[in-house]
Scaffold this active site. Structure first.
Site, short mmCIF file in Angstrom:
data_model
loop_
_atom_site.label_atom_id
_atom_site.label_comp_id
_atom_site.label_asym_id
_atom_site.label_seq_id
_atom_site.Cartn_x
_atom_site.Cartn_y
_atom_site.Cartn_z
N SER A 136 27.35 21.35 13.33
CA SER A 136 25.92 21.06 13.48
C SER A 136 25.22 21.13 14.66
CB SER A 136 25.71 19.93 12.64
OG SER A 136 24.44 19.45 12.50
N TYR A 149 27.04 10.47 11.59
CA TYR A 149 26.96 11.98 11.50
C TYR A 149 27.33 12.66 12.69
CZ TYR A 149 25.76 16.54 9.62
OH TYR A 149 25.84 17.96 9.18
N LYS A 153 30.10 15.16 14.26
CA LYS A 153 30.06 16.63 14.44
C LYS A 153 30.37 16.77 16.15
CE LYS A 153 29.09 18.09 10.46
NZ LYS A 153 30.02 19.15 9.63
P1 NAP Z 1 26.32 20.27 0.59
O1 NAP Z 1 25.22 21.18 -0.21
O2 NAP Z 1 26.12 18.75 0.21
O3 NAP Z 1 27.69 20.78 0.12
C1 NAP Z 1 28.86 20.11 0.45
C2 NAP Z 1 30.05 20.64 -0.02
O4 NAP Z 1 31.15 19.73 0.53
C3 NAP Z 1 30.12 20.50 -1.48
O5 NAP Z 1 30.64 21.40 -2.33
C4 NAP Z 1 30.71 19.23 -1.77
O6 NAP Z 1 31.45 18.93 -2.82
C5 NAP Z 1 31.97 19.24 -0.55
N1 NAP Z 1 32.67 17.98 -0.41
C6 NAP Z 1 32.20 16.72 0.24
N2 NAP Z 1 32.95 15.97 0.18
C7 NAP Z 1 34.10 16.26 -0.07
C8 NAP Z 1 35.22 15.77 -0.42
N3 NAP Z 1 35.50 14.55 -0.13
N4 NAP Z 1 36.45 16.58 -0.92
C9 NAP Z 1 35.74 17.83 -1.19
N5 NAP Z 1 34.77 18.46 -1.08
C10 NAP Z 1 33.83 17.72 -0.56
O7 NAP Z 1 26.16 20.59 2.08
P2 NAP Z 1 25.74 21.59 2.81
O8 NAP Z 1 24.26 21.60 3.55
O9 NAP Z 1 26.17 23.15 2.16
O10 NAP Z 1 26.84 21.44 4.23
C11 NAP Z 1 28.14 22.23 4.45
C12 NAP Z 1 28.23 21.77 6.02
O11 NAP Z 1 27.21 22.33 6.99
C13 NAP Z 1 28.74 20.27 6.15
O12 NAP Z 1 29.70 20.48 7.07
C14 NAP Z 1 27.34 19.98 6.89
O13 NAP Z 1 27.76 19.13 7.66
C15 NAP Z 1 26.87 21.22 7.88
N6 NAP Z 1 25.54 21.29 8.10
C16 NAP Z 1 24.33 21.22 6.97
C17 NAP Z 1 23.41 21.34 7.53
C18 NAP Z 1 22.14 21.20 6.51
O14 NAP Z 1 20.99 20.85 7.14
N7 NAP Z 1 22.68 21.54 5.26
C19 NAP Z 1 23.10 21.24 9.04
C20 NAP Z 1 23.91 21.44 9.60
C21 NAP Z 1 25.28 21.58 9.53
P3 NAP Z 1 30.84 18.82 -4.43
O15 NAP Z 1 30.72 20.36 -4.95
O16 NAP Z 1 31.87 18.12 -5.33
O17 NAP Z 1 29.63 18.23 -4.02
#
Ligand code: NAP
Length: 244
Positions: A136, A149, A153
């Site tokens: 991130s 968080y 990261k």
């Molecule tokens: P999201 O929509 O919340 O999806 C997260 C996914 O991770 C979901 O499928 C969730 O499972 C899975 N997950 C969470 N905890 C888990 C566990 N204990 N075991 C197995 N699976 C688990 O998040 P996203 O925005 O796509 O984020 C994806 C990545 O990008 C993350 O690493 C996040 O930190 C990073 N990121 C996000 C943003 C942002 O603004 N969105 C910005 C920078 C970086 P379920 O399907 O069961 O919910």
């Protein structure tokens, strides 16, 4: 860019929704055999309806032994995307022990667990492979209420560099992609409120948040042979936020 993953096997964690789901679908479109790993079976079932042929793996990455068993059972993996992540927003003065454990367990410890298993198989096969961690912009810029968080990261970026140092000799490339805000379920949690979103947008020279597919493009590129000399890097997908 013409990228094909025909004959390659990919594992994407956190593939039930958001960025990971889109990565799994894109790798499948590019010809890879894809294992989509996540926690909630209903999200994986709906992915399967959209992309029949993807393999699903339901496991809680917080459970080290269950994850080990599930990932070892998949056999050889050529492309690994450590995407699963969680965010819990707390002011620094209110950080709970349980939040710390959950965030570090999913965002860092599980990455070590899954990567160890996959990398050992890559080494045994002598073929090597490519690993991308979804980090991130928050690894490098502080965000209010995101102390733990941000710390997970930042640790992930450094893990990437040490993995690159140790695994390069085995032809395993390791890189990070570092997105700005993406309005997935996680993104909406922190950035739906205009009083928080607007100052963030003001810090992004391109003046907008990232789209899911823009993050997927960067991940796919780093996984591919087109990035064959790119190793140990943290690639911002942030509209210039970190540069300014
Ligand atoms: P999201 O929509 O919340 O999806 C997260 C996914 O991770 C979901 O499928 C969730 O499972 C899975 N997950 C969470 N905890 C888990 C566990 N204990 N075991 C197995 N699976 C688990 O998040 P996203 O925005 O796509 O984020 C994806 C990545 O990008 C993350 O690493 C996040 O930190 C990073 N990121 C996000 C943003 C942002 O603004 N969105 C910005 C920078 C970086 P379920 O399907 O069961 O919910």
């Amino acid at each position: 860019m013409d990228i094909k993953f025909t004959g390659k096997t990919a594992l994407v964690t956190g593939a039930g929704q958001g960025i990971g789901r889109a990565i799994a679908k894109r790798l499948f479109q590019h010809g890879a055999e894809v294992f989509a790993l996540s926690k909630s079976p209903e999200n994986l079932q709906s992915l399967l309806r959209e992309a029949p042929g993807i393999h699903t793996v339901t496991v809680d990455l917080e459970d080290w032994e269950a994850t080990e068993k599930a990932v070892k059972g998949l056999g050889h993996i050529d492309l690994l995307v450590n995407n699963a992540g969680v965010a819990i927003l707390e002011p620094f003065l209110d950080i709970k022990s349980g939040s710390f454990d959950k965030l570090f367990n999913v965002n860092l410890k599980a990455v070590i667990n899954v990567s160890q298993i996959v990398a050992k198989q890559m080494i045994d096969s002598k073929i090597g492979g490519s690993i991308v961690h979804v980090s991130s912009q928050a690894s490098q810029a502080p965000l209010k209420d995101h102390a733990v968080y941000c710390s997970t990261k930042a640790a992930l970026d450094m893990l990437c560099k040490v993995m690159a140092l140790e695994l390069g000799q085995h032809k395993i490339r390791v890189n990070c992609v570092n997105p700005t805000v993406v309005l997935t379920e996680m993104g909406k949690l922190g950035w739906s409120d205009p009083s928080k979103a607007d100052p963030m947008l003001a810090g992004i020279p391109l003046g907008r948040f990232a789209e899911v597919e823009e993050v997927v493009d960067a991940v796919v590129y780093l996984l591919s042979d087109r990035a064959s000399m790119i190793h140990g890097t943290t690639l911002p997908v942030d509209g210039g936020f970190l540069a300014c």
